[in-house]
Design an enzyme around this catalytic site. Sequence first.
Site, PDB file in Angstrom:
ATOM      1  N   GLY A   1       0.822  -1.191   0.000  1.00 14.12           N
ATOM      2  CA  GLY A   1       0.000   0.000   0.000  1.00 14.12           C
ATOM      3  C   GLY A   1       0.859   1.243   0.000  1.00 14.12           C
ATOM      4  O   GLY A   1       2.029   1.215  -0.373  1.00 14.12           O
ATOM      5  N   CYS A   2       0.274   2.345   0.426  1.00 13.00           N
ATOM      6  CA  CYS A   2       0.956   3.641   0.441  1.00 13.00           C
ATOM      7  C   CYS A   2       2.225   3.583   1.288  1.00 13.00           C
ATOM      8  O   CYS A   2       2.192   3.176   2.439  1.00 13.00           O
ATOM      9  CB  CYS A   2      -0.002   4.688   1.002  1.00 13.00           C
ATOM     10  SG  CYS A   2       0.764   6.283   1.307  1.00 13.00           S
ATOM     11  N   PHE A   3       3.354   4.010   0.709  1.00  6.14           N
ATOM     12  CA  PHE A   3       4.604   3.922   1.469  1.00  6.14           C
ATOM     13  C   PHE A   3       4.668   4.936   2.612  1.00  6.14           C
ATOM     14  O   PHE A   3       5.451   4.781   3.530  1.00  6.14           O
ATOM     15  CB  PHE A   3       5.853   3.988   0.594  1.00  6.14           C
ATOM     16  CG  PHE A   3       5.884   5.010  -0.510  1.00  6.14           C
ATOM     17  CD1 PHE A   3       5.374   6.287  -0.354  1.00  6.14           C
ATOM     18  CD2 PHE A   3       6.457   4.674  -1.730  1.00  6.14           C
ATOM     19  CE1 PHE A   3       5.431   7.217  -1.378  1.00  6.14           C
ATOM     20  CE2 PHE A   3       6.514   5.604  -2.766  1.00  6.14           C
ATOM     21  CZ  PHE A   3       6.003   6.880  -2.595  1.00  6.14           C
TER      22      PHE A   3
ATOM     23  N   CYS B   1       2.431   5.194   4.822  1.00  5.04           N
ATOM     24  CA  CYS B   1       1.893   4.455   5.973  1.00  5.04           C
ATOM     25  C   CYS B   1       2.851   3.408   6.502  1.00  5.04           C
ATOM     26  O   CYS B   1       2.837   3.087   7.677  1.00  5.04           O
ATOM     27  CB  CYS B   1       0.599   3.733   5.582  1.00  5.04           C
ATOM     28  SG  CYS B   1      -0.724   4.832   5.114  1.00  5.04           S
TER      29      CYS B   1
END
EC number: 1.8.4.11
Length: 199
Positions: A32-34, A36
Amino acid sequence: MKKIILILLSVLALNQANAQGKKTEKATFGMGCFWCTEAIFQKLKGVVSVKSGYEGGTLNNPTYEEVCTGLTGHAEVLEITYNLMEITYSDLLEVFWKSHDPTTLNRQGADSGTQYRSVVFYHTPEQKVLAEKYKAELNKTNAYGKKVVTAIESAKPFYVAENYHQNYYLKNGSAPYCRLVILPKLEKLEKVFKAKLKN
């Protein structure tokens, strides 16, 4: 029996690294979003550095805007350099699989697209074996109640993301996104992996 095999493989990889005088190794995960996920691995003992970037696509030196279109084929990933004497690849895999939802194809929470896919890019044959065995065990035990769809692929060229993506939580911890999305993940990490965290 499978746990014993995993332990033996970890010991074998550690012994090989020691024999070669190698102290650090790389691990690359997309989850997912890096923004996070970078902060999670930065907190682990034995992790030397974490770089946010892009991997697995067809375009050389992609920009964030290009990756966000989903047309380049890249995933947002973390390239983690870790000390083999302090943390094992199996430990990193455990944190990886427990810190995101590996059952959703091309999606993490509100983020959707191939750039947010769950993927392990392995750097050695030992990493491949460990990742495949771990994934198979998760599916065999139905650990998530759904099938784990994490892709396991050989490492591809890694492109470091733009500077403003690096150390995102450390630089923007008071921002609403960090407090609402990243902080709960870190709080979970501290509960589940307390013994593995840096002081």
